[in-house]
Design an enzyme around this catalytic site. Structure first.
Site, short mmCIF file in Angstrom:
data_model
loop_
_atom_site.label_atom_id
_atom_site.label_comp_id
_atom_site.label_asym_id
_atom_site.label_seq_id
_atom_site.Cartn_x
_atom_site.Cartn_y
_atom_site.Cartn_z
N GLU A 45 -4.20 7.44 7.00
CA GLU A 45 -5.00 8.09 5.97
C GLU A 45 -6.10 8.92 6.60
O GLU A 45 -6.64 8.57 7.66
CB GLU A 45 -5.68 7.05 5.07
CG GLU A 45 -4.76 6.31 4.15
CD GLU A 45 -5.52 5.30 3.29
OE1 GLU A 45 -6.72 5.07 3.56
OE2 GLU A 45 -4.93 4.76 2.35
N ARG A 98 -5.52 -9.44 -9.53
CA ARG A 98 -6.11 -10.77 -9.72
C ARG A 98 -7.55 -10.59 -10.16
O ARG A 98 -8.06 -9.46 -10.26
CB ARG A 98 -6.08 -11.55 -8.40
CG ARG A 98 -6.71 -10.76 -7.25
CD ARG A 98 -6.91 -11.58 -6.00
NE ARG A 98 -7.23 -10.78 -4.83
CZ ARG A 98 -8.41 -10.26 -4.56
NH1 ARG A 98 -9.41 -10.42 -5.40
NH2 ARG A 98 -8.61 -9.55 -3.46
N HIS A 112 -15.13 -4.69 7.00
CA HIS A 112 -14.32 -4.27 5.85
C HIS A 112 -14.30 -5.30 4.72
O HIS A 112 -13.44 -5.24 3.85
CB HIS A 112 -12.88 -3.93 6.28
CG HIS A 112 -12.80 -2.88 7.34
ND1 HIS A 112 -13.05 -1.54 7.09
CD2 HIS A 112 -12.51 -2.96 8.67
CE1 HIS A 112 -12.92 -0.85 8.20
NE2 HIS A 112 -12.60 -1.68 9.17
N LYS A 158 0.83 -1.21 0.00
CA LYS A 158 0.00 0.00 0.00
C LYS A 158 0.86 1.26 0.00
O LYS A 158 0.48 2.29 -0.57
CB LYS A 158 -0.94 -0.01 1.20
CG LYS A 158 -2.03 -1.08 1.11
CD LYS A 158 -2.99 -0.97 2.26
CE LYS A 158 -4.16 -1.95 2.09
NZ LYS A 158 -3.74 -3.35 2.11
#
Length: 492
Positions: free
Chosen positions: A199, A291, A234, A115
């Site tokens: 974030e 993917r 999530h 990330k």
């Protein structure tokens, strides 16, 4: 490529087998000790045992899987999703063994799997990223100082993984250190890496993603967006396309950002660029999944394309079947993920044997499943049983089809989220298209389905009418006349 080994299990392995059959490609299944009699193992042309039930001793053993491919004479390996599908080392090892890896290049998997690095690349390419910190300095004091600069609420997120692990929302500065410690411990345990990033936390965003595809001939396309805002812990449970939040101008801007992201890393094969869409129509890059996605069927329903076939053709070195100008979309598609879990008890995963299983049948209704009657839901793997998808000319038609299909779905032996999903699809705010990642937290009380009531209704219905299909206490469905006959036959 005349034979493919599928390095996966469950519904995605079954899904890949079906396309391979249509293409005249033989399939090799791999199976742990717990899966030797599973549906994917029964359907494949060959099955090779690869170890004990725990995934680390079987489905995560890349060396064993590659050896199985060589042993079987397979020319390529399809990783599906999960397990080794985003493992750059595995992708590299497959190619080093002289086999085709049906996915992107290993270096791209490695880059986009971080990330931190992926956000740096996206920012440099001009793709909007969420304001935050993704630096190398992981000292708690430094991270606390960066958090103050970003402002609260903010999100602490593990850099190396996904699925909500190593993730914490922090609303106030006084809670930051405790949340940071918990996130790092969880990240270390799950991914072996406690690196985190910070974030800005968007309180009511939508989760929008774009299906992208690239080939080795320089062609890159998107196959439109999917909205996956309804999530628990999530993890997505309802996905649809097109998104109700987007007009054509916004849709075009996000599509171009997705293509820019894929172009920045010379992407090939199937990938998904994920964004968070804020209420003011600003959007930010979240991550790229290198993917095939769990939710790919809604894109297939909307476009009429088989994405697994596309993957195989691209891996063969062929051009993609269609250009961007040739891709069209029609109608609306909605998918729900059916899990063996108890929504009334914080979605607790369930285990057991499926003693009766019958899938719904209907026009433009699709079921991607990995189980049949008699199959077991074990403690070792993800408890997803199937994906149920419906397509309609409009969103309401697609949702109505899905509601009816859920009512006809019979799964006995384990608790499932079928009745819970049915309530979501009938809830007023969902029907109005007002879906955000906070949806379940806001409407959970309205969606509650007491487990005991559901199970009692289901048991009584099935005992009274053994041939009836039911889900979560739903009423009986149509029985064919032949099903209503006694056991007597004229030729006996």
């Amino acid at each position: 490529m005349k034979k493919i080994l599928i390095a996966n299990r469950g519904e995605i392995a079954v899904r890949i087998i079906k396309t391979c059959r249509e293409m005249g490609i033989a399939t090799v299944a791999v199976a742990s000790e717990a899966d030797l009699g599973a549906k994917h193992a029964r359907l494949a042309d060959e099955v090779i045992p690869i170890g004990a039930a725990p995934a680390v001793e079987s489905y995560l053993r890349g060396d064993v899987i590659i050896e199985a491919a060589k042993q079987s004479g397979a020319e390529g390996i399809h990783p599906g999703f999960g397990f080794l599908s985003e493992n750059a080392g595995f992708a590299a090892a497959v190619r080093e063994a002289g086999l085709m890896f049906i996915g992107p290049q290993a270096d791209v998997i490695q880059l986009m799997g971080s990330k931190q690095e992926s956000k740096r690349v996206m920012k440099k390419a001009g793709v909007p990223v969420v304001p935050g910190y993704n630096g190398d300095n992981q000292e708690p004091d430094h991270l606390a100082a960066e958090a103050e600069k970003i402002g609260f609420p903010l999100l602490i997120k593990a850099s190396a993984g996904g699925g909500g692990k190593g993730m914490r929302v922090v609303n106030e500065a006084k809670n930051f250190n405790d949340a940071l410690g918990a996130a790092k411990r969880e990240a270390k345990a799950a991914f072996g890496d406690d690196t985190v990033l910070l974030e800005k936390y968007l309180t009511r965003p939508r989760h929008i993603e774009y299906q992208v595809f690239g080939d080795e001939h320089g062609q890159l396309v998107h196959l439109f967006e999917r909205e996956c805002s309804i999530q628990r812990r999530h993890q997505k449970i309802v996905e649809e396309t097109p998104s109700t939040a987007m007009g054509e101008a916004l849709r075009a801007r996000m599509a171009e950002a997705a293509l820019t992201a894929a172009r920045a890393v010379n992407y090939t094969n199937a990938g998904t660029v994920e964004f968070m869409l804020d209420e003011d129509e600003s959007f930010y890059f979240l991550e790229m999944n290198t993917r095939l996605q769990v939710e790919h069927p809604v894109t297939e329903c909307l476009t009429g394309q088989d994405l697994v076939r596309w993957q195989i053709e691209v891996a063969r070195g062929n051009k993609m079947p269609l250009t961007q100008e040739q891709l069209t979309r029609r109608g609306h598609a909605v998918e729900v993920r059916i899990y063996a879990e108890d929504p009334a008890h914080d979605f607790l995963p369930q285990t057991g044997t499926i003693v009766n299983y019958a899938e719904p049948i209907g026009l433009n209704v699709r079921v991607d499943s990995g189980v049949e009657t008699g199959d077991a839901i074990s403690i070792y793997y993800d408890p997803m049983i199937a994906k149920l998808i419906a397509w309609g000319e409009t969103r309401d038609i697609a949702c109505d089809k899905l509601v009816n299909a859920l009512a006809e779905y019979c799964i006995q032996g384990v608790h499932t989220n079928v009745a819970f999903l049915r309530k979501i699809l009938q809830e007023a705010e969902f029907r109005a298209g007002n879906t955000t990642t906070a949806y379940l937290s806001h409407y959970a009380p309205d969606l509650a389905v007491p487990t005991a009531t559901v199970d009692t209704a289901l048991a009584l219905t099935c005992l009274a009418e053994p041939e009836t299909q039911a889900a979560g206490g739903a009423g009986p469905t149509f029985q064919e006349p032949w099903q209503q006959l006694s056991g007597w036959r004229a030729d006996q």
